[in-house]
Design an enzyme around this catalytic site. Structure first.
Site, PDB file in Angstrom:
ATOM      1  N   ASP A 282     -10.940   2.156  -2.999  1.00 25.25           N
ATOM      2  CA  ASP A 282     -11.568   1.925  -1.697  1.00 25.25           C
ATOM      3  C   ASP A 282     -13.078   2.097  -1.795  1.00 25.25           C
ATOM      4  O   ASP A 282     -13.790   1.883  -0.810  1.00 25.25           O
ATOM      5  CB  ASP A 282     -11.000   2.885  -0.652  1.00 25.25           C
TER       6      ASP A 282
ATOM      7  N   ASP B  52       0.838  -1.200   0.000  1.00 23.12           N
ATOM      8  CA  ASP B  52       0.000   0.000   0.000  1.00 23.12           C
ATOM      9  C   ASP B  52       0.877   1.257   0.000  1.00 23.12           C
ATOM     10  O   ASP B  52       2.095   1.202   0.285  1.00 23.12           O
ATOM     11  CB  ASP B  52      -0.900  -0.035   1.248  1.00 23.12           C
TER      12      ASP B  52
HETATM   13  C1  DGJ Z   1      -5.862   1.891   1.858  1.00 16.85           C
HETATM   14  C2  DGJ Z   1      -6.294   0.680   1.090  1.00 16.85           C
HETATM   15  O1  DGJ Z   1      -6.803   1.056  -0.147  1.00 16.85           O
HETATM   16  C3  DGJ Z   1      -7.304  -0.101   1.907  1.00 16.85           C
HETATM   17  O2  DGJ Z   1      -7.764  -1.200   1.193  1.00 16.85           O
HETATM   18  C4  DGJ Z   1      -6.684  -0.531   3.201  1.00 16.85           C
HETATM   19  O3  DGJ Z   1      -5.637  -1.430   2.961  1.00 16.85           O
HETATM   20  C5  DGJ Z   1      -6.162   0.688   3.954  1.00 16.85           C
HETATM   21  N1  DGJ Z   1      -5.296   1.490   3.130  1.00 16.85           N
HETATM   22  C6  DGJ Z   1      -5.434   0.288   5.197  1.00 16.85           C
HETATM   23  O4  DGJ Z   1      -4.876   1.349   5.844  1.00 16.85           O
END
Ligand code: DGJ
Length: 658
Positions: free
Chosen positions: A491, A421
């Site tokens: 997200d 991430d």
């Molecule tokens: C952003 C990601 O897009 C989410 O799926 C998740 O992993 C969060 N970060 C966790 O902090």
């Protein structure tokens, strides 16, 4: 130069043609093959150079040419300076794809300043062009937005450096003669294989001639090239179709599966992720219980997301702990090993979330190394999501980021999947490591360092799968995806909005790479959520412990059904039949051999309406609904009459040759 006067780079639908003048100049039509600034060219340049003596002009002549297999190289040299530029073209005729990039080097007495260094200058001729960009924001990625190019320069760019694609994907479609159609007309797809800032300049000149100058964004990125060094630009990927966007995407999907993704020929497992199930609030017992739930549903892989680490600064929310990659002793008193073992005992693979490039100021890492982050002197630190970016140009920081992943995987051989991430972009582009006169190298050296880390990781752990995530789709490009198996598109997991987001990505990426999870967001019917997620790489982000018996039974049957259709979805040819932008019904069809899978989504009240299927050979086909009762028989190439559907109703249809 030699008697060579014409250079042609060709795929079935594309021809890039250069002429070499008797004086050795490279031309494309009447324009320079690679427009350089300062010696006659007054439009957008591809290359802007300040030579070591201060001369701001460059005048290139062809000095050599080679064509070996599918790689063509045109070598150019400045008449007055030992300054060379190579233009490289790699063709993939079977997919109608051409990669093009440049290499710049010199033997001048001091460093040469590169103020602009595009990967590609494409001359498109005099017909009008329409440009489709893929714009968005966090949780709202890749919306299509189309306009006609008019006189002057239209620029699509990113100045974010890291998580560089938050507001705009580094890809676009040009369509000749009118807006892009799905099944007809000339369309050209362009994409920079680069995870940093980019700039695409589309210029329509005074006679209506259109050029596209594409590459790294030169904004604040002047590069000082030392004598003897080579500056290689990232590859610009071009793909052509004379039959519209649908064919363009199918060609790109094949190319991405074979040339970009790691293990693009291997089916992807069905995943349970705990992020939207628990967020930061879980413990060992909860994870084990989710593992039980995943097994009961027939899932194959579990992903432990954010929140599992931090000692002095436990990661109980996003305000602290990032950088301290030790299991949180409160939540996970027995570490990760017991969880990977528990997964194994249940026949599941285990994955882990990491964000190695980032640090919270409230972390042991930052306490010990405040100079390890990207920051500007004399300025208050600017946080996004309470975090800062490690300055990967500093060798120790680069090594640290690699070690975070490498050590986690070595210490836990039961982990076979990493979600990488990256949750913020650069707003204060200073490097405490780089010298004062090389600060502008930060943007480029950062991405190079990141790619080194990814390459080392892939080499050290070849069988570990990598999901590319950047707060959703902030890093979905052909550069990063060379190191990855899939990406997290957004997200935004409300399936009603995912229909649009997945539609957008489908223009440049195949379903196998697109992680699509069933969640509670939007509070849509579970069937609708599954039907949307099943058109990508299926997963769930739900607390399966809390499912009602009926929902649990439905989820188990949907997982089983996906196993039946995943070959067609993950490896089939995509036909986008009905756009959600035209709504209320949106349909997708994947075709593999004699079988197809059709996804039907109703975003409002959709009347009963025939649907024309595509890509099927002649013959009789049976259409049968997956987890439903609809049945029909059609002739290949024919239409199927679908029933009326209400808002957020959906169907998945199998089509099999009789
Ligand atoms: C952003 C990601 O897009 C989410 O799926 C998740 O992993 C969060 N970060 C966790 O902090």
């Amino acid at each position: 130069m030699t008697d060579l006067c014409q250079i042609r780079i060709q795929t079935p639908s594309a021809t890039i043609e250069f002429v070499v003048t008797p004086e050795g100049r490279l031309l494309c039509g009447e324009a320079p093959g690679i427009p350089t600034a300062g010696n006659g060219w007054v439009f957008e340049p591809a290359l802007t150079v300040v030579h070591s003596d201060g001369n701001t002009s460059t005048d290139l002549r062809v000095a050599g040419f080679s064509a070996e297999g599918d790689l063509t190289k045109i070598e150019l040299e400045d008449d007055a300076y030992p300054f060379q530029v190579s233009l490289l073209f790699q063709t993939y005729p079977e997919d109608d794809v051409i990669e093009t990039w440049t290499e710049i080097r010199h033997e001048e007495t001091g460093a040469v300043r590169l103020d602009k260094f595009a990967s590609s200058a494409l001359h498109l001729g005099n017909q009008p062009f329409w440009l489709t960009q893929f714009r968005g924001d966090w949780a709202d990625e890749v919306h299509l937005s189309e306009e006609k190019l008019t006189y002057g320069v239209k620029t699509l760019d990113s100045k974010l450096g890291v998580r560089a694609h938050q507001f705009r994907a580094p890809w676009f479609i040009l369509s000749g003669g009118g807006p892009a159609q799905e099944d007809e007309g000339l369309v050209i797809g362009g994409s920079l294989a680069w995870s940093g800032s980019f700039e695409f300049d589309f210029e329509v000149g005074p006679r209506g001639e259109t050029r596209a100058i594409c590459g790294i964004n030169p904004f604040a990125s002047t590069y000082h090239l030392s004598p003897g060094d080579t500056f290689q630009t990232p590859k610009m990927v071009w793909a052509w179709s004379k039959s519209g966007k649908g064919e363009l995407s199918r060609k790109l999907h094949r190319w991405v599966r074979t040339r970009v993704l790691r293990d693009g020929d291997r089916p992807r497992d069905i995943l349970l992720n705990n992020w939207e199930a628990t967020y930061f609030s879980f413990n060992e017992a909860k994870i084990v219980s989710l593992l039980d739930g995943a097994k009961a549903l027939g899932m194959e892989l579990f992903l432990l997301d954010d929140g599992w680490f931090g000692r002095k600064f436990p990661r109980d929310d996003d305000t602290q702990g990032l950088g301290d990659w030790m299991p949180d002793a409160e939540k996970l008193p027995h570490g990760l090993g017991i969880l990977t073992q528990a997964a194994k005992e249940r026949g599941l693979r285990f994955g882990i979330w990491l964000e190695p490039e980032m640090v919270n100021p409230d972390s042991e890492l930052f306490e010990a190394h405040p100079d390890c982050v990207i920051r500007q002197p004399h300025r208050e630190l600017e946080l996004q999501r309470n975090q800062l970016i490690l300055d990967l140009t500093r060798p120790e920081a680069k090594e640290f980021a690699f070690q975070v992943a490498d050590r986690t995987l070595r210490e836990n051989p039961g982990i076979s999947y990493v979600k990488w991430d990256c949750n913020r972009y650069v707003t204060q582009p200073g490097s405490p490591y780089l010298p004062a006169d090389r600060q502008s190298h930060l943007w480029i050296e950062y991405v190079r360092a990141l790619y080194e880390i990814f390459a080392r990781l892939a080499e050290a752990h070849p069988s570990v799968e990598l999901m590319m995530c950047s707060g959703g789709g902030g890093r979905v490009d052909y550069g990063a995806m060379k190191f990855a198996h899939e990406y997290w598109p957004s997200d935004m997991t409300d399936p009603a909005r995912r229909v649009f987001i997945q539609w957008g990505y489908s223009h440049f990426f195949p379903a196998i790479a697109s992680a699509a999870h069933v969640t509670e967001l939007g509070n849509r019917p579970l069937k609708f959520a599954f039907d949307v997620a099943m058109s990508g790489r299926l997963g769930m982000d739900m607390d399966v412990d809390k499912l009602s018996d009926a929902d649990r039974a439905y989820a188990a049957s949907a997982v089983a059904a996906y196993k039946e259709i995943r070959g067609v979805v993950q490896f089939g040819d995509l036909y986008r039949l009905e756009s959600p932008y035209d709504g209320p019904r949106s349909t997708l069809q994947y075709v593999l051999g004699d079988s197809a899978v059709v996804f039907v989504y109703s975003l409002g009240n959709s009347p009963a309406l025939a649907l024309d299927l595509k890509g099927l050979g002649a013959g009789q086909y049976r259409v049968s609904e997956v987890l439903g009762v609809f049945e029909a028989e059609i002739v290949g190439g024919g239409a199927v009459l679908l029933p009326a559907l209400g808002a957020y109703e959906s169907m998945v249809l199998r089509v099999d040759r009789l």
